[in-house]
Design an enzyme around this catalytic site. Structure first.
Site, PDB file in Angstrom:
ATOM      1  CB  SER A   1      -0.953  -0.036   1.196  1.00  0.00           C
ATOM      2  OG  SER A   1      -1.970   0.921   1.101  1.00  0.00           O
TER       3      SER A   1
ATOM      4  CG  ASP B   1      -6.558  -3.002  -3.111  1.00  0.00           C
ATOM      5  OD1 ASP B   1      -7.108  -2.192  -2.329  1.00  0.00           O
ATOM      6  OD2 ASP B   1      -5.427  -3.457  -2.905  1.00  0.00           O
TER       7      ASP B   1
ATOM      8  CG  HIS C   1      -5.702  -2.665   1.059  1.00  0.00           C
ATOM      9  ND1 HIS C   1      -5.204  -2.117  -0.105  1.00  0.00           N
ATOM     10  CD2 HIS C   1      -5.001  -2.088   2.077  1.00  0.00           C
ATOM     11  CE1 HIS C   1      -4.268  -1.234   0.183  1.00  0.00           C
ATOM     12  NE2 HIS C   1      -4.125  -1.210   1.489  1.00  0.00           N
TER      13      HIS C   1
END
Length: 491
Positions: free
Chosen positions: A201, A434, A461
């Site tokens: 991320s 996602d 995610h």
């Protein structure tokens, strides 16, 4: 090829005394009793408060390591994202999963709490638990001129609390730019001339900027849930909102197939039913236990938390059913608490404050009212499940607009920077649905860096090192094979 592998982790010529040293020892808390526990150790690393002034004051980073099960030839540094997530907590919780990866046979895995985060010192602290509870239960959605003025007064107060309790100097030095320099200090302290890096991320921003600034010190790079450091921040927010709405729609379709779904049995009407259910909270918040109440924003926060992981969908479904049946909002509040870092005892970790401070330090500040109003309109259109129906075309400025301007850091490689092509090319993992990091961004980063794209079909995610055999084997193959993978892969 063996010679190259050894060189990937060969000893650095820099002296530890010049870069800080780590004294490894037993982790004081959070270590499980699994088979890998004996391989886990913790420590601290002193780094300059201001990387541009290496001889000045220092701060302390908390670090953790899973030692290679056999000979250690290299180091894989992992950042779990956030921004503001604790890398130490990540490693302590994932040690057994990581130890099951083949690459940990000859690679140490090292994580760290970024500056201002978790067990690093000092930490970013803006609000007390009592203040956070009160702030979350206050109505911040009134878009009348009076409501906007009240919300901005609150946001100005948050910025002031951050300034007073954390200090302007440190607030201006907690951005991605400074963390990248800390990573290089960590590399040197580990005695490696080069490191591998796995960035989840927002950790992908650290990886990509590290590669830009120190290309000769980064070897292999895995990015899971890519964030484009060159993208316009407002466009990034709208794209993320669009992805959250897509996953909400998938949840709603799944819910309507379940008997007793609070959103009804018709997917076409599920969004409208959700809006009717949660918008009522703007008028009458629901009791949520222990004297707390669930308002609209907390209901949306709880919903958003569940959209990160499909294993939380049943909890969201139950929470909405409770709300619809008049049983209160405790379940939805528990999901919102998970998002905000509130523990069962009512204490908060510092992830919410760190998330705010890092975002502001990275320059994600909108002080122009027209631009701010436009962003509010775009976000409501992109993710109608988050829209309380009270939009007026105007919105309050957020806390970053009131951040100490003289201390806001300017990223060294900001939007528009032309990235180089890493060697070897990185491995990019992207989930088709996602909610937080859209699949299209992973595709773009893979194209731009000539990386190998792993497409994971699903709703989550990120996906690596979580038990997906297809993905985890690909990560092993990449980190163990200098030639990487033979083209894109679908998992």
């Amino acid at each position: 090829m063996v010679g190259l592998l050894v060189c990937a982790g060969c000893a650095s010529t820099e002296h530890a005394a010049d870069t800080g040293a780590i004294e490894w020892g037993v982790c004081t808390q959070g270590v499980g009793t699994g088979p890998s526990a004996a391989r886990v150790e913790c420590g601290t690393l002193a780094v300059p408060l201001d990387p541009a002034k290496p001889q000045g004051r220092t701060i302390t980073l908390a670090v953790a390591r899973l030692r290679a099960s056999e000979r250690s030839d290299s180091t894989v540094v992992v950042n779990p994202g956030g921004p503001g997530a604790s890398g130490v907590d990540y490693l302590l919780g994932a040690a057994d999963r990581l130890a099951a990866q083949r690459f940990t046979t000859h690679s140490d895995v090292v994580t760290f709490d970024p500056r201002g985060v978790g067990a690093s010192a000092p930490t970013v602290r803006c609000r007390t638990a009592t203040e956070l509870d009160a702030e979350r239960e206050a109505d911040s959605g009134d878009r009348s001129p009076q409501g906007i003025a009240a919300a901005e007064a609150t946001n100005r107060g948050i910025a002031r609390k951050c300034s007073t309790r954390t200090g302007d100097e440190f607030l201006g030095l907690v951005g991605t730019s400074q963390v990248v320099d800390d990573v290089d200090r960590l590399r040197a302290a580990l005695g490696r001339s080069r490191i591998d890096f796995i960035g989840f991320s927002s950790g992908s921003k650290i990886a990509l900027e590290y590669e830009q600034r120190y290309p000769d010190r980064l070897f292999r790079m895995v990015i899971d849930g890519a964030v484009d450091p060159a993208a316009n921040p407002a466009d990034t927010s709208v794209a993320q909102a669009t992805s959250f709405q897509e996953v909400f729609d998938a949840f709603a379709r799944d819910c309507t197939r379940t008997p007793g779904c609070a959103l009804g049995a018709d997917p076409a009407g599920a969004l409208a039913q959700y809006q009717r259910l949660v918008r009522s909270l703007t008028r009458s918040p629901a009791p949520a236990g222990s004297g707390r109440t669930l308002d609209f924003q907390s209901a949306v926060d709880g919903t958003s938390m569940a959209l990160y992981r499909t294993d939380l969908w049943p909890t969201l479904r139950s929470g909405l059913a409770d709300l619809a049946a008049g049983r209160g909002g405790a379940t939805l509040m528990s999901l919102a608490d998970l998002l905000e870092g509130r523990g069962p005892g009512g204490t908060y970790d510092n992830s919410a404050d760190a998330y705010l401070a890092i975002g502001c330090a990275d320059g994600l500040r909108i002080a122009d009212r027209a631009a701010n109003d436009d962003l509010d309109r775009r976000l409501r259109a992109a993710a109608p499940y988050t829209d309380d129906g009270r939009g007026t075309g105007h919105a309050p400025l957020d806390p970053c607009a009131f951040w100490p301007p003289e201390r806001v850091a300017v990223p060294r490689s900001g939007p528009g920077a032309a990235p180089s092509v890493p060697t070897p090319a990185p491995l990019i993992v992207a989930v088709t649905h996602d909610p937080a990091t859209p699949y299209s961004v992973g595709e773009e980063i893979a194209r731009r860096t000539h990386g190998t794209l792993i497409t994971v079909d699903g709703y989550s995610h990120t996906a690596a090192l979580e038990g997906n055999r297809c993905v985890d084997e690909a990560v092993d193959d990449y980190l163990l094979n200098l030639d990487g993978l033979n083209g894109p892969l679908a998992c």
